[in-house]
Structures are given as structure tokens and as C-alpha cells.
Design an enzyme around this catalytic site. Structure first.
Site, PDB file in Angstrom:
ATOM      1  N   PHE A 152      -8.047   5.020  -0.060  1.00 26.07           N
ATOM      2  CA  PHE A 152      -6.865   4.256  -0.950  1.00 26.07           C
ATOM      3  C   PHE A 152      -5.523   4.617  -0.374  1.00 26.07           C
ATOM      4  CE2 PHE A 152     -10.950   4.809  -3.497  1.00 26.07           C
ATOM      5  CZ  PHE A 152     -11.308   3.501  -3.606  1.00 26.07           C
TER       6      PHE A 152
ATOM      7  N   GLY B 117       7.296 -12.455  -3.208  1.00 27.61           N
ATOM      8  CA  GLY B 117       7.852 -12.445  -1.767  1.00 27.61           C
ATOM      9  C   GLY B 117       7.153 -13.513  -0.901  1.00 27.61           C
TER      10      GLY B 117
ATOM     11  N   GLU C 218       0.119   2.406   3.561  1.00 26.79           N
ATOM     12  CA  GLU C 218       0.869   2.855   4.872  1.00 26.79           C
ATOM     13  C   GLU C 218       2.217   2.857   4.071  1.00 26.79           C
ATOM     14  OE1 GLU C 218       0.630   0.417   8.258  1.00 26.79           O
ATOM     15  OE2 GLU C 218      -1.632  -0.079   7.775  1.00 26.79           O
TER      16      GLU C 218
ATOM     17  N   LYS D 227       5.239  -4.355   5.649  1.00 26.70           N
ATOM     18  CA  LYS D 227       6.087  -3.574   4.431  1.00 26.70           C
ATOM     19  C   LYS D 227       6.916  -2.495   4.947  1.00 26.70           C
ATOM     20  CE  LYS D 227       3.636  -0.484   2.437  1.00 26.70           C
ATOM     21  NZ  LYS D 227       2.603   0.536   1.453  1.00 26.70           N
TER      22      LYS D 227
ATOM     23  N   VAL E  28      -6.160   5.753   9.044  1.00 27.45           N
ATOM     24  CA  VAL E  28      -7.030   6.317   8.230  1.00 27.45           C
ATOM     25  C   VAL E  28      -7.467   7.628   8.678  1.00 27.45           C
ATOM     26  CG1 VAL E  28      -9.267   6.321   7.059  1.00 27.45           C
ATOM     27  CG2 VAL E  28      -7.729   4.360   7.036  1.00 27.45           C
TER      28      VAL E  28
ATOM     29  N   CYS F   4      -5.352  -4.261   5.789  1.00 27.48           N
ATOM     30  CA  CYS F   4      -6.341  -4.092   4.459  1.00 27.48           C
ATOM     31  C   CYS F   4      -6.629  -5.315   3.838  1.00 27.48           C
ATOM     32  CB  CYS F   4      -5.997  -2.907   3.630  1.00 27.48           C
ATOM     33  SG  CYS F   4      -6.274  -1.336   4.462  1.00 27.48           S
TER      34      CYS F   4
ATOM     35  N   LYS G 104     -13.850  -0.013  -3.180  1.00 24.90           N
ATOM     36  CA  LYS G 104     -12.722  -0.343  -2.213  1.00 24.90           C
ATOM     37  C   LYS G 104     -12.393  -1.678  -2.099  1.00 24.90           C
ATOM     38  CE  LYS G 104     -10.198   0.194   1.557  1.00 24.90           C
ATOM     39  NZ  LYS G 104      -8.652   0.854   1.348  1.00 24.90           N
TER      40      LYS G 104
END
Length: 439
Positions: free
Chosen positions: A150, A254, A153, A322, A11, A261, A205
Site C-alpha cells: 500500500f 482535478g 509514490e 502526481k 515496490v 496502480c 488490495k
């Protein structure tokens, strides 16, 4: 505008670099001197597409600097962004020790017109507590804004430069105006800057991440029901996704969500609820479903091999939580690897970016491939955990020649069952029926 960004993780580094890209004079601060030395040379400690080029360009232009001297950086800045880590405690609540440490350190050098901006994800009420602490230490009111990030990655630079919205929580109009001016270059396509109270910004958030996590756990639970009833989750997903009230975003079955996060924020919001006397039944269920989902490939392997995984060689494609990142925090791959090693299996792994991070944890307990197919030779099975693009169109005939046993456990539903059957593989996926070449 002169800006100080405290913290050079995902961030902080993305925020500072992107703010420098629009002409601001930005100094990024971190207590890790080794990381600061690396950044001063233009080297990037994380993998994030497009970030390295931006860092080097703004370093060369003199708009971006890195230092471990928080006092000097803060004293020269109008805006001081706090982007330090807020890790989970054992009970799921948030450890704010890094936030309080920075607040205490910067107070003696805080300019009278400085605005402290909370970029870190923090529980509702933190803004008010930070403002009270600053007022106590300085003897005067201090402006504290909440400006949650927001960023995803893998697409963090684009997310910052082209946001869906910018959320600002503040108590004075002047603070709103300063931040509106700062973010104006990123909102040129009429995306909104949403003004609200700091408490609402803090909650926004958590609510956003909790809702996205809920969608993931929901579709995974539906997928597990499909698996047992003969339905196909891909067909079901299309059937519900075309409903405009539902949509397709985050409705991909998945092996569960990971990263820095979603797992942390779901548990943190649940902890906040309990502190206020509310039983967070949905949030608890979202977390529990996700924990169990990370074991789905292990359960399929146990079923396929009759519970005998000892001595089996399992190839794993994908380690990061990811695609587009080297981040393995809370990654489903780690749960799979731990279970396989505990069962006595030999594990070979490959990931385009996350190999170094995984090696730091497992050392030589794993075998590491230099390429996608390196881990397949003699493998009894292939497990796919992360949907990197290079895994989408492999040479199935070559794979079958390399592997000892042609069986794939696909945690991301990358392949058409018909195509896999034609190639001669037994194929397990999520929320679809098992495909066998002779079935």
C-alpha cells in the site's frame, strides 16, 4: 533473516531497501543487468524521496545486495518476495507472465522451508495457482503468502516504515508468525498486522485502490456539475468533507488519476468481476469518468480559443502523474500534450523530476524549460497539471509580463480566484466559475 526480493521497480526496491534497514540480509534480483549495475553503484533508476540515501547506507553496511542471479539468491533465502510487474492486457485483465516466469525459475533452488510472498498486485486466486504450480514442480507442498503493498509514490519509504496496517494472507500459522516477526519493527505504534486468507488479501488490495479511485472520479463528476450550475466545488468539498462518514481524503477535484496502480487495478478488478459473471457497473463508470476528466483542460482551451489551438504556444507545468515522483505512467499530462500537438499547438513543458521520462516519448516535438518560468515567455496560455509545491506561490506579475496572453488553465485548483483576478489573469479551474479580470 535472509530475504530475496525479485523485481527492482518501485515496490521491489522500496521493499528490499526498507527490510534491509531493519537489519535483514536482503538480495534484490532483476533481469535488467544495466539496472543492477546501476544499483550496485548506489545509483537509483527512479525518483523517490529518501530512497537513495537508504540504498547507499545499506549497501555500505553489507545488508543490501543486487544481482541478476535469481537461483543463487533464492536458494539462500527464507523469504522470497515477488515484486515483478503485472501490467494490463488489452481487455483490462492482468498479464501474469512475469510472475509465472519467476515461479518456474526459482523452483529448482527453493529451500524446503522457504516462503514465497506475493507482493505484486495479482487477481484473486493467484496465490492458490502459484502454490499449486510450485507443488507440481517440486513434488511437495510449498508455502505461498499474499502480502499486498500500500505504498504511495512520493511517500513510499514512509509508507513502508510507518504503515497504517500490514495485510498478510496465508494458510498456515507458521507463515503468519514468520511474517509477523518480520514486520514487528514497523508496527511499534500498535498498527495492526491483519491475518486473513490469501484470497481476502488479494481482494483487499484491489478493493482499496478501487475505492480511492471511486472517490476521485466522484468528486470530479461533482466538480463538472458545479461548473455548469454555478456552485463552487471547493465550498461543496468542505461541506461534505466535515461529515465524519465522508472525510476529505481523495476528495480533491482535478484532471483525473494516473500512475501505475489506480488505472490498472480498477480495470483489473472489473475484469475479474466479468470473469465471475458480475457486471461491474460502478468500476466501469469510475474508469470512464477518469478517462474523460483527463480531457478537461483541453475542452476549456478549445472553448477559450474558439476551437483554434493551431499555432498557439501552450506552457505546461507538471508532467508526473502526481508530485514527489518522476513517474508518468497514465499521467494526465500526456493526454493533454497529445491533444495539443494533434491540434497544431506548440507545447513547452517543465517538471522538477519527470522531464527525462517525457523527453524519451516526445523527443524534440516539445520544448523543455530548465525552470518554472522558462516556458512562459511568449506563451498564449499556461496549463497546470501536477501540483508541485514550487507552483503554489509564483510571481504572478512576472508571469503576466512574460506571457503573450494572461490566461491560466489550472487542473489542480492551486489558486484563489480573487488573487488571480487581481493579478489580471483569465483563470479556468476545475469545478469553479471562470474568472476574468474585467468580469
Amino acid at each position: 533473516m535472509k530475504i530475496c526480493v525479485v523485481g527492482t521497480g518501485y515496490v521491489g526496491l522500496v521493499t528490499g531497501t526498507c527490510l534491509a534497514e531493519t537489519g535483514n540480509d536482503v538480495t534484490c534480483v532483476d533481469c535488467d543487468r544495466q539496472k543492477i549495475d546501476m544499483l550496485c553503484r548506489g545509483a537509483i533508476p527512479i525518483y523517490e524521496p529518501g530512497l537513495a540515501e537508504l540504498v547507499r547506507r545499506n549497501l555500505a553496511a553489507g545488508r543490501l545486495q543486487f544481482t541478476s542471479d535469481l537461483g543463487s539468491a533464492a536458494a539462500a533465502s527464507r523469504l522470497i518476495f515477488l515484486a515483478v510487474g503485472t501490467p494490463p492486457a488489452d481487455d483490462g485483465s492482468v498479464d501474469l507472465s512475469a510472475v509465472w516466469s519467476v515461479v518456474d525459475q526459482l523452483t529448482p533452488r527453493l529451500a524446503p522451508d522457504a516462503i514465497v510472498v506475493l507482493k505484486s498486485t495479482v487477481p484473486v486466486g493467484t496465490n492458490r495457482a502459484v502454490a499449486a504450480r510450485l507443488a507440481e514442480l517440486t513434488g511437495r507442498p510449498c508455502d505461498v503468502a499474499s502480502n499486498p503493498e500500500f505504498l504511495k509514490e512520493g511517500t513510499a519509504v514512509d509508507d513502508f516504515m510507518k504503515p497504517d496496517r500490514v495485510v498478510v494472507g496465508a494458510r498456515r500459522e507458521e507463515v503468519f508468525e514468520v511474517l509477523a516477526d518480520l514486520y514487528q519493527p514497523y508496527l511499534r505504534t500498535d498498527k495492526p498486522l491483519l491475518r486473513m486468507s490469501p484470497e481476502s488479501a488479494e481482494m483487499t488490495k484491489y478493493a482499496a485502490n478501487a475505492l480511492l479511485s471511486t472517490k476521485i472520479s466522484f468528486i470530479n463528476e461533482i466538480a463538472n456539475i458545479c461548473q455548469r450550475t454555478g456552485a463552487d466545488i471547493n465550498e461543496v468539498r468542505r461541506g461534505i468533507g466535515h461529515d465524519s462518514r465522508i472525510g476529505f481524503a481523495f476528495l480533491f477535484p482535478g484532471v483525473g488519476y494516473g500512475g501505475s496502480c489506480f488505472p490498472k487495478d480498477v480495470r483489473a478488478l472489473a475484469a475479474v468481476a466479468r470473469q465471475h459473471g458480475i457486471q461491474p457497473r460502478i468500476l466501469d463508470a469510475v474508469h470512464e469518468v477518469n478517462v474523460r476528466q483527463k480531457m478537461i483542460l483541453v475542452e476549456q482551451m478549445q472553448e477559450h480559443f474558439g476551437g483554434q489551438l493551431a499555432g498557439k504556444t501552450i506552457a505546461v507545468w507538471g508532467l508526473s502523474f502526481k508530485p514527489g515522483t518522476d513517474d508518468i505512467r497514465e499521467a494526465p499530462s500526456l493526454v493533454l500534450i497529445d491533444a495539443l500537438l494533434a491540434a497544431g499547438a506548440m507545447v513547452r513543458v517543465y517538471d522538477p523530476e519527470a522531464m527525462t521520462n517525457v523527453r524519451r516519448i516526445y523527443g524534440e516535438r516539445l520544448s523543455y524549460g530548465q525552470g518554472r518560468d522558462d516556458v512562459l515567455a511568449g506563451a498564449d496560455a499556461l496549463a497546470i497539471v501536477t501540483e508541485w509545491k514550487q507552483f503554489v506561490h509564483p510571481d504572478f506579475h512576472r508571469m503576466r509580463r512574460l506571457m503573450r496572453t494572461p490566461v491560466i488553465f489550472d487542473g489542480r485548483n492551486l489558486y484563489s480566484p480573487a488573487r488571480i483576478k487581481e493579478a489580471g489573469f483569465t483563470y479556468y479551474s476545475v469545478g469553479r466559475q471562470v474568472v476574468r479580470p474585467d468580469g
